[in-house]
Design a protein around this motif. Structure first.
Motif, PDB file in Angstrom:
ATOM      1  N   LEU A  29      40.046  49.446  36.124  1.00 32.71           N
ATOM      2  CA  LEU A  29      39.807  48.017  36.273  1.00 32.71           C
ATOM      3  C   LEU A  29      38.317  47.758  36.420  1.00 32.71           C
ATOM      4  CD1 LEU A  29      42.681  47.248  38.798  1.00 32.71           C
ATOM      5  CD2 LEU A  29      42.748  47.136  36.302  1.00 32.71           C
ATOM      6  N   ILE A  30      37.791  46.792  35.667  1.00 37.01           N
ATOM      7  CA  ILE A  30      36.370  46.460  35.677  1.00 37.01           C
ATOM      8  C   ILE A  30      36.238  45.021  36.146  1.00 37.01           C
ATOM      9  CG2 ILE A  30      34.251  46.276  34.319  1.00 37.01           C
ATOM     10  CD1 ILE A  30      37.134  48.241  32.890  1.00 37.01           C
ATOM     11  N   PRO A  31      35.677  44.786  37.329  1.00 35.56           N
ATOM     12  CA  PRO A  31      35.608  43.409  37.839  1.00 35.56           C
ATOM     13  C   PRO A  31      34.698  42.543  36.973  1.00 35.56           C
ATOM     14  CG  PRO A  31      34.342  44.897  39.236  1.00 35.56           C
ATOM     15  CD  PRO A  31      35.092  45.757  38.274  1.00 35.56           C
ATOM     16  N   PRO A  32      35.064  41.283  36.780  1.00 39.51           N
ATOM     17  CA  PRO A  32      34.218  40.383  35.992  1.00 39.51           C
ATOM     18  C   PRO A  32      33.014  39.936  36.808  1.00 39.51           C
ATOM     19  CG  PRO A  32      36.059  39.168  36.890  1.00 39.51           C
ATOM     20  CD  PRO A  32      36.276  40.610  37.280  1.00 39.51           C
ATOM     21  N   PRO A  33      31.960  39.479  36.151  1.00 41.03           N
ATOM     22  CA  PRO A  33      30.848  38.885  36.903  1.00 41.03           C
ATOM     23  C   PRO A  33      31.304  37.600  37.573  1.00 41.03           C
ATOM     24  CG  PRO A  33      30.573  38.520  34.540  1.00 41.03           C
ATOM     25  CD  PRO A  33      31.731  39.468  34.693  1.00 41.03           C
ATOM     26  N   ALA A  34      30.561  37.162  38.560  1.00 39.96           N
ATOM     27  CA  ALA A  34      30.955  35.984  39.333  1.00 39.96           C
ATOM     28  C   ALA A  34      31.160  34.759  38.451  1.00 39.96           C
ATOM     29  CB  ALA A  34      29.902  35.696  40.410  1.00 39.96           C
ATOM     30  N   ALA A  36      32.384  34.564  35.542  1.00 37.85           N
ATOM     31  CA  ALA A  36      33.642  34.628  34.785  1.00 37.85           C
ATOM     32  C   ALA A  36      34.864  34.724  35.681  1.00 37.85           C
ATOM     33  CB  ALA A  36      33.621  35.813  33.828  1.00 37.85           C
ATOM     34  N   SER A  37      34.680  34.956  36.970  1.00 38.52           N
ATOM     35  CA  SER A  37      35.819  35.229  37.850  1.00 38.52           C
ATOM     36  C   SER A  37      36.803  34.067  37.986  1.00 38.52           C
ATOM     37  CB  SER A  37      35.338  35.681  39.230  1.00 38.52           C
ATOM     38  OG  SER A  37      34.582  34.663  39.862  1.00 38.52           O
ATOM     39  N   PRO A  38      36.400  32.797  37.802  1.00 39.76           N
ATOM     40  CA  PRO A  38      37.432  31.751  37.827  1.00 39.76           C
ATOM     41  C   PRO A  38      38.380  31.809  36.634  1.00 39.76           C
ATOM     42  CG  PRO A  38      35.263  30.835  38.310  1.00 39.76           C
ATOM     43  CD  PRO A  38      35.043  32.218  37.784  1.00 39.76           C
ATOM     44  N   PHE A  39      37.999  32.565  35.595  1.00 35.90           N
ATOM     45  CA  PHE A  39      38.770  32.574  34.353  1.00 35.90           C
ATOM     46  C   PHE A  39      39.388  33.936  34.028  1.00 35.90           C
ATOM     47  CE2 PHE A  39      35.098  29.719  34.118  1.00 35.90           C
ATOM     48  CZ  PHE A  39      35.750  28.500  34.046  1.00 35.90           C
ATOM     49  N   VAL A  40      38.752  34.998  34.500  1.00 37.41           N
ATOM     50  CA  VAL A  40      39.230  36.363  34.250  1.00 37.41           C
ATOM     51  C   VAL A  40      39.474  37.045  35.584  1.00 37.41           C
ATOM     52  CG1 VAL A  40      38.664  38.619  33.275  1.00 37.41           C
ATOM     53  CG2 VAL A  40      38.005  36.546  32.052  1.00 37.41           C
ATOM     54  N   THR A  41      40.696  37.514  35.787  1.00 39.50           N
ATOM     55  CA  THR A  41      41.009  38.233  37.028  1.00 39.50           C
ATOM     56  C   THR A  41      40.358  39.603  37.030  1.00 39.50           C
ATOM     57  OG1 THR A  41      43.131  37.097  37.126  1.00 39.50           O
ATOM     58  CG2 THR A  41      42.863  39.037  38.513  1.00 39.50           C
ATOM     59  N   THR A  42      40.449  40.294  35.907  1.00 40.14           N
ATOM     60  CA  THR A  42      39.801  41.589  35.758  1.00 40.14           C
ATOM     61  C   THR A  42      39.765  41.960  34.286  1.00 40.14           C
ATOM     62  OG1 THR A  42      39.758  43.884  36.557  1.00 40.14           O
ATOM     63  CG2 THR A  42      41.885  43.023  35.900  1.00 40.14           C
ATOM     64  N   PHE A  43      38.810  42.809  33.917  1.00 44.81           N
ATOM     65  CA  PHE A  43      38.873  43.522  32.649  1.00 44.81           C
ATOM     66  C   PHE A  43      39.571  44.849  32.920  1.00 44.81           C
ATOM     67  CE2 PHE A  43      35.160  40.743  32.143  1.00 44.81           C
ATOM     68  CZ  PHE A  43      35.486  40.117  30.943  1.00 44.81           C
ATOM     69  N   PHE A  44      40.187  45.429  31.892  1.00 36.47           N
ATOM     70  CA  PHE A  44      40.926  46.674  32.113  1.00 36.47           C
ATOM     71  C   PHE A  44      40.834  47.579  30.889  1.00 36.47           C
ATOM     72  CE2 PHE A  44      43.832  43.678  30.166  1.00 36.47           C
ATOM     73  CZ  PHE A  44      44.461  44.435  29.173  1.00 36.47           C
ATOM     74  N   ARG A  45      40.944  48.871  31.133  1.00 36.49           N
ATOM     75  CA  ARG A  45      41.043  49.892  30.083  1.00 36.49           C
ATOM     76  C   ARG A  45      42.291  50.715  30.378  1.00 36.49           C
ATOM     77  NH1 ARG A  45      37.109  53.204  27.294  1.00 36.49           N
ATOM     78  NH2 ARG A  45      38.225  54.475  25.748  1.00 36.49           N
ATOM     79  N   VAL A  46      43.164  50.849  29.395  1.00 34.95           N
ATOM     80  CA  VAL A  46      44.394  51.630  29.533  1.00 34.95           C
ATOM     81  C   VAL A  46      44.383  52.728  28.484  1.00 34.95           C
ATOM     82  CG1 VAL A  46      46.909  51.585  29.585  1.00 34.95           C
ATOM     83  CG2 VAL A  46      45.631  49.557  30.275  1.00 34.95           C
ATOM     84  N   GLN A  47      44.645  53.963  28.914  1.00 29.05           N
ATOM     85  CA  GLN A  47      44.660  55.101  27.998  1.00 29.05           C
ATOM     86  C   GLN A  47      45.861  56.001  28.298  1.00 29.05           C
ATOM     87  OE1 GLN A  47      40.444  56.058  29.290  1.00 29.05           O
ATOM     88  NE2 GLN A  47      40.304  56.653  27.132  1.00 29.05           N
TER      89      GLN A  47
END
Length: 313
Positions: A29-34, A36-47
């Motif tokens: 999980l990659i936290p968004p910058p402040a 973007a945080s009202p619009f994106v809960t988190t960025f993610f990478r799944v492998q």
């Protein structure tokens, strides 16, 4: 809610099948910058390097995903099965969904907030919910172009670089929400935060709109009517609380008091979180576990429905 009892039985049977073992699915999980945080809960990478992958996605607001490797399909509660897309949007879901991927699997994406879903798509979460859609059919062209570039350069980018690339395109792509609607989204979040079982009358009292308009707008932005939305977040937060290491007997009793009885609690968790209480902390559900870690509901700000300090409130 979509689906009937036969669909629920079929979905339960699918979820009972063996899921991909713990440790084989890697989620970062990659936290968004402040900004973007009202619009994106988190960025993610799944492998995952397996050729057959199966897991559960709890009910969510929606996500954008770039499938660099792997393809699959998702089973919705009403019995529909929809295929993935290389660049895709999972629209807001009203119940937990089971997904299967033909791997190896490598994907990057963003989990959206209600404001993020609305500002990026302009679509009703009710009308367009419970779907897997091609990104080009839903998202602004600038963000679609960024997803295409990300997929082309996937192997050469670090996770934080992929997050930056999407963020740079996402922020200028946001549509402005009507101020009253943005205020209502915040009011709903505050209402959910006050209790595991917030009173519907309290929501109506907080809003500037009439009851019928509140119902309509909550369905538009959250994909569920207010009463069902409260049920969803009660079940998800109960799942998180019961999965925490060292959960106390008092906390367990406080959570159980928000349901009619144990069978009711089990049904609600199975519907919205995709797992019964006995399997919430199951180590063989890596994707589900990561999702619940993400949605630990312990933070304020843009997080939806943080767990209240008083569990009996």
């Amino acid at each position: 809610m979509a689906g009937d009892n036969s669909a629920q039985v079929a979905d339960d049977a699918l979820r009972a099948r063996k899921l991909t073992r713990a440790g084989l699915v890697r989620v970062e999980l990659i936290p968004p910058p402040a900004s973007a945080s009202p619009f994106v809960t988190t960025f993610f990478r799944v492998q995952c390097d397996e050729t057959e992958i199966r897991d559960v996605q709890p009910s969510s607001i929606g996500l954008v995903a770039v499938m660099a490797r792997g393809s699959g399909h998702m089973h919705f509660l009403d019995g529909r099965v929809e295929a993935s897309h290389p660049l895709m949007v999972l629209t807001p879901t009203s119940a937990a969904t089971t997904f299967e991927v033909a791997g190896p699997w490598d994907a990057f994406g963003a989990m959206l907030s209600p404001a993020g879903w609305a500002a990026l798509t302009g679509l009703s979460a009710t009308v367009h919910g419970n779907r897997m859609m091609a990104a080009a059919d839903v998202l602004p062209p600038r963000l679609v172009a960024a997803c295409e570039r990300l997929r082309e350069e996937f192997g050469s980018l670090e996770n934080h670089q992929m997050a930056d690339l999407l963020c740079e395109a996402l922020m200028p792509s946001l549509r402005r929400l009507p101020p009253g609607h943005a205020e209502l989204i915040g009011t709903v979040a505050e209402w959910l935060a006050q209790s595991l079982s917030p009173e519907l009358a309290e929501l109506f009292a907080r809003c500037r709109y009439g009851e019928r308009q509140v119902q309509r707008l909550v369905e538009r932005y959250f994909g569920l009517a207010p009463r069902t939305l409260a049920r969803k977040y009660r079940a998800l937060r109960a799942a998180v609380l019961l999965s925490r290491p060292g959960v106390t007997a008092d906390d367990i009793a406080a959570v159980q008091d928000h349901f009619y009885d144990q069978p009711h609690m089990i049904r609600e968790m199975r519907l919205f979180a995709g797992r019964t209480p006995a399997r919430i902390a199951d180590p063989d559900t890596p994707y589900l576990s990561a999702f619940l870690d993400l949605r630990d509901f312990s933070e304020g700000g843009s997080r939806m429905a943080p767990i209240p300090d008083d569990l009996r409130a």
